[in-house]
Design a protein around this motif. Structure first.
Motif, short mmCIF file in Angstrom:
data_model
loop_
_atom_site.label_atom_id
_atom_site.label_comp_id
_atom_site.label_asym_id
_atom_site.label_seq_id
_atom_site.Cartn_x
_atom_site.Cartn_y
_atom_site.Cartn_z
N ALA A 1 43.31 47.22 37.51
CA ALA A 1 42.42 47.86 36.53
C ALA A 1 42.09 49.29 36.93
CB ALA A 1 41.15 47.03 36.34
N GLY A 2 43.09 50.01 37.44
CA GLY A 2 42.90 51.40 37.81
C GLY A 2 42.26 51.63 39.16
N VAL A 3 41.93 50.54 39.89
CA VAL A 3 41.29 50.67 41.19
C VAL A 3 42.32 50.38 42.28
CG1 VAL A 3 39.49 49.75 42.70
CG2 VAL A 3 39.07 49.94 40.23
N PRO A 4 42.60 51.34 43.17
CA PRO A 4 43.55 51.09 44.25
C PRO A 4 42.92 50.19 45.32
CG PRO A 4 42.73 53.33 44.37
CD PRO A 4 42.13 52.72 43.14
N LEU A 5 43.63 49.13 45.69
CA LEU A 5 43.17 48.20 46.72
C LEU A 5 44.20 48.23 47.85
CD1 LEU A 5 42.33 45.25 44.30
CD2 LEU A 5 40.71 46.87 45.29
N VAL B 1 52.06 47.35 42.42
CA VAL B 1 52.23 47.76 43.82
C VAL B 1 52.68 49.22 43.78
CG1 VAL B 1 53.51 47.42 45.96
CG2 VAL B 1 52.79 45.43 44.61
N THR B 2 51.80 50.09 44.25
CA THR B 2 52.08 51.53 44.15
C THR B 2 52.60 52.12 45.45
OG1 THR B 2 49.78 52.07 44.66
CG2 THR B 2 50.37 51.85 42.32
N ALA C 1 51.75 47.64 55.35
CA ALA C 1 50.57 48.05 54.59
C ALA C 1 51.00 48.26 53.14
CB ALA C 1 49.98 49.33 55.17
N PHE C 2 50.07 48.03 52.22
CA PHE C 2 50.38 48.18 50.80
C PHE C 2 49.17 48.71 50.05
CE2 PHE C 2 48.40 44.07 51.09
CZ PHE C 2 47.61 43.99 49.94
N THR C 3 49.44 49.25 48.87
CA THR C 3 48.39 49.59 47.91
C THR C 3 48.73 48.89 46.62
OG1 THR C 3 48.04 51.74 48.94
CG2 THR C 3 47.18 51.45 46.69
N GLY D 1 42.49 42.81 53.82
CA GLY D 1 42.08 44.09 53.26
C GLY D 1 41.14 43.87 52.09
N ALA D 2 41.25 44.72 51.06
CA ALA D 2 40.39 44.59 49.89
C ALA D 2 40.57 43.22 49.23
CB ALA D 2 40.70 45.70 48.89
N LEU D 3 41.79 42.68 49.28
CA LEU D 3 42.07 41.32 48.85
C LEU D 3 42.50 40.54 50.08
CD1 LEU D 3 44.29 42.08 45.72
CD2 LEU D 3 41.86 41.46 45.71
#
Length: 144
Positions: A56-60, A34-35, A50-52, A81-83
């Motif tokens: 595997a190096g891909v921001p979701l 969680v970045t 909201a979260f990022t 979102g992406a997930l």
């Protein structure tokens, strides 16, 4: 649907562990992937944020909305979102102090990606959950 779950014993009272996890910004301290946590809003039914999350190096990027909020017992978030899926945190008294169970159910972004990445994602997220719970244990036990 990908499903992962882990639990851990923490030597601290349920109230203390729950309070720590009830602050979404603490996720960036304990969850290695969680970045970013942002746009946190709260009302009587819980939180939205909201979260990022980096896999595997891909921001979701995504959003969490509280579905269930039971203080000192359980928090369930719907994830979009992406997930997309569900994040569940459960807290219960134990001989050590608190047993915390962290579970996630979600769909990967596409069926092709799921076929190729699913075994990797399962192992990755099992390690991620274990690391997050170990970090939570360390933060709460050393702060108390």
């Amino acid at each position: 649907m990908l499903t992962v779950s882990e639990d851990i014993e923490i030597e601290a009272p349920v109230a203390e562990v729950f309070d720590y996890m009830d602050n979404p910004h603490n996720q960036t301290e304990i969850s290695p992937s969680v970045t970013d946590i942002r746009d946190v809003e709260q009302d009587e039914s819980g939180k939205s944020l909201a979260f990022t999350y980096e896999m595997a190096g891909v921001p979701l990027n995504g959003r969490l909305e509280t579905r269930v909020y039971e203080p000192e017992e359980r928090i369930v978030f719907d994830m979009e979102g992406a997930l997309s899926g569900t994040i569940t945190w459960e807290f219960e008294p134990s001989d050590a102090g608190t047993r915390v169970t962290y579970g996630a159910e979600y769909d990967l972004p596409s069926s092709v990606l799921e076929r190729v990445v699913r075994p990797f994602a399962e192992r990755y997220n099992e390690r991620e959950l274990r690391t997050t719970l170990e970090n939570l244990k360390t933060r709460v036990e050393t702060a108390g």
